[in-house]
Design a protein around this motif. Structure first.
Motif, mmCIF file in Angstrom:
data_model
loop_
_atom_site.group_PDB
_atom_site.id
_atom_site.type_symbol
_atom_site.label_atom_id
_atom_site.label_comp_id
_atom_site.label_asym_id
_atom_site.label_seq_id
_atom_site.Cartn_x
_atom_site.Cartn_y
_atom_site.Cartn_z
ATOM 1 N N ARG A 1 0.830 -1.212 0.000
ATOM 2 C CA ARG A 1 0.000 0.000 0.000
ATOM 3 C C ARG A 1 0.863 1.260 0.000
ATOM 4 N NH1 ARG A 1 -5.403 -0.825 3.469
ATOM 5 N NH2 ARG A 1 -6.373 -2.193 1.962
ATOM 6 N N ARG A 2 1.802 1.288 -0.946
ATOM 7 C CA ARG A 2 2.757 2.384 -1.013
ATOM 8 C C ARG A 2 2.906 2.858 -2.453
ATOM 9 N NH1 ARG A 2 8.287 1.837 2.047
ATOM 10 N NH2 ARG A 2 6.948 2.701 3.653
ATOM 11 N N VAL B 1 -1.868 3.694 0.704
ATOM 12 C CA VAL B 1 -2.546 3.908 -0.578
ATOM 13 C C VAL B 1 -3.338 2.654 -0.944
ATOM 14 C CG1 VAL B 1 -2.251 4.437 -3.025
ATOM 15 C CG2 VAL B 1 -0.754 5.502 -1.321
ATOM 16 N N MET B 2 -4.633 2.820 -1.114
ATOM 17 C CA MET B 2 -5.494 1.688 -1.459
ATOM 18 C C MET B 2 -5.597 1.484 -2.969
ATOM 19 S SD MET B 2 -8.461 2.245 1.412
ATOM 20 C CE MET B 2 -8.774 3.941 0.949
ATOM 21 N N GLY C 1 -11.743 12.741 3.209
ATOM 22 C CA GLY C 1 -13.022 12.053 3.304
ATOM 23 C C GLY C 1 -13.342 11.777 4.762
ATOM 24 N N ASN C 2 -13.945 10.640 5.018
ATOM 25 C CA ASN C 2 -14.311 10.261 6.388
ATOM 26 C C ASN C 2 -13.153 9.582 7.103
ATOM 27 O OD1 ASN C 2 -16.922 11.172 5.926
ATOM 28 N ND2 ASN C 2 -17.552 9.196 5.087
ATOM 29 N N ASP C 3 -13.040 9.821 8.397
ATOM 30 C CA ASP C 3 -12.074 9.148 9.264
ATOM 31 C C ASP C 3 -10.631 9.249 8.778
ATOM 32 O OD1 ASP C 3 -14.187 8.351 10.898
ATOM 33 O OD2 ASP C 3 -14.533 6.543 9.705
ATOM 34 N N GLY C 4 -10.235 10.381 8.189
ATOM 35 C CA GLY C 4 -8.865 10.585 7.745
ATOM 36 C C GLY C 4 -8.559 10.044 6.361
ATOM 37 N N ALA C 5 -9.445 9.214 5.834
ATOM 38 C CA ALA C 5 -9.237 8.699 4.477
ATOM 39 C C ALA C 5 -9.505 9.828 3.489
ATOM 40 C CB ALA C 5 -10.178 7.523 4.208
ATOM 41 N N GLY C 6 -9.121 9.618 2.254
ATOM 42 C CA GLY C 6 -9.393 10.632 1.246
ATOM 43 C C GLY C 6 -8.677 10.339 -0.049
ATOM 44 N N ALA D 1 -5.271 7.088 5.102
ATOM 45 C CA ALA D 1 -4.962 8.274 5.897
ATOM 46 C C ALA D 1 -3.797 8.960 5.201
ATOM 47 C CB ALA D 1 -4.575 7.890 7.315
ATOM 48 N N LEU D 2 -3.650 10.247 5.430
ATOM 49 C CA LEU D 2 -2.581 10.980 4.779
ATOM 50 C C LEU D 2 -1.264 10.715 5.490
ATOM 51 C CD1 LEU D 2 -1.988 12.930 2.486
ATOM 52 C CD2 LEU D 2 -2.376 14.806 4.081
#
Length: 157
Positions: free
Chosen positions: A48-49, A84-85, A110-115, A133-134
């Motif tokens: 996830r990188r 990174v998804m 977005g929600n809960d730190g995701a975006g 998350a960032l």
């Protein structure tokens, strides 16, 4: 802490991390006009990188360079985004060896730190990263050097 590559008195290599929009804005400014080829970016789905090796101007040294009447230096740096998804390229063919110029990095929370993180390039090309998350790091990996062309974008310096 110093890096053995910089023991001769040169500035220490830049090492920054961003975990919020404000930090990402700072990294984006330091990466403005950085260039890279598509072969220098990788998305490791398992880890996830997303990582890209860029050739950036040392904007943090621009004012001093102007005072000293010398050119703004460049340095190779590694930009890494963790958590990174998914990664999607827009507006360019990533298998082409064309040089890409990074203009801006933006985060749409977005929600809960995701975006979503958008890396915007010249020519309307971009890379869209969906993140849990960032988490972004920027690390210089070479010694600074003068831009071979001697040309530097004019951003009011």
């Amino acid at each position: 802490m110093t890096d053995a590559r910089f023991e001769d008195g040169a500035d220490d290599p830049l090492r920054l991390a961003a975990q919020d929009s404000e930090g990402l804005t700072i990294l984006s400014a330091l990466l403005q006009d950085a260039v890279f080829v598509s072969q220098d970016m990788r998305f490791d789905r398992k880890r996830r990188r997303f990582a890209v090796l860029v050739n950036r101007f040392r904007w943090e040294d621009a004012a001093r360079a102007k005072t000293e009447r010398r050119g703004v230096e460049r340095v190779r740096a590694m930009l890494v985004l963790d958590g990174v998804m998914s990664a999607k390229t827009l507006g360019f063919d990533p298998t082409m060896p064309a040089t890409l110029a990074l203009l801006e990095i933006v985060f749409d929370a977005g929600n809960d730190g995701a975006g979503k993180v958008m890396l915007k390039m010249s020519g309307d090309a971009s890379i869209l990263l969906e993140v849990e998350a960032l988490g972004v790091t920027l690390n210089d990996v070479t010694r600074p050097y003068l831009a071979p062309s001697g040309k530097v974008p004019d951003h009011g310096l």
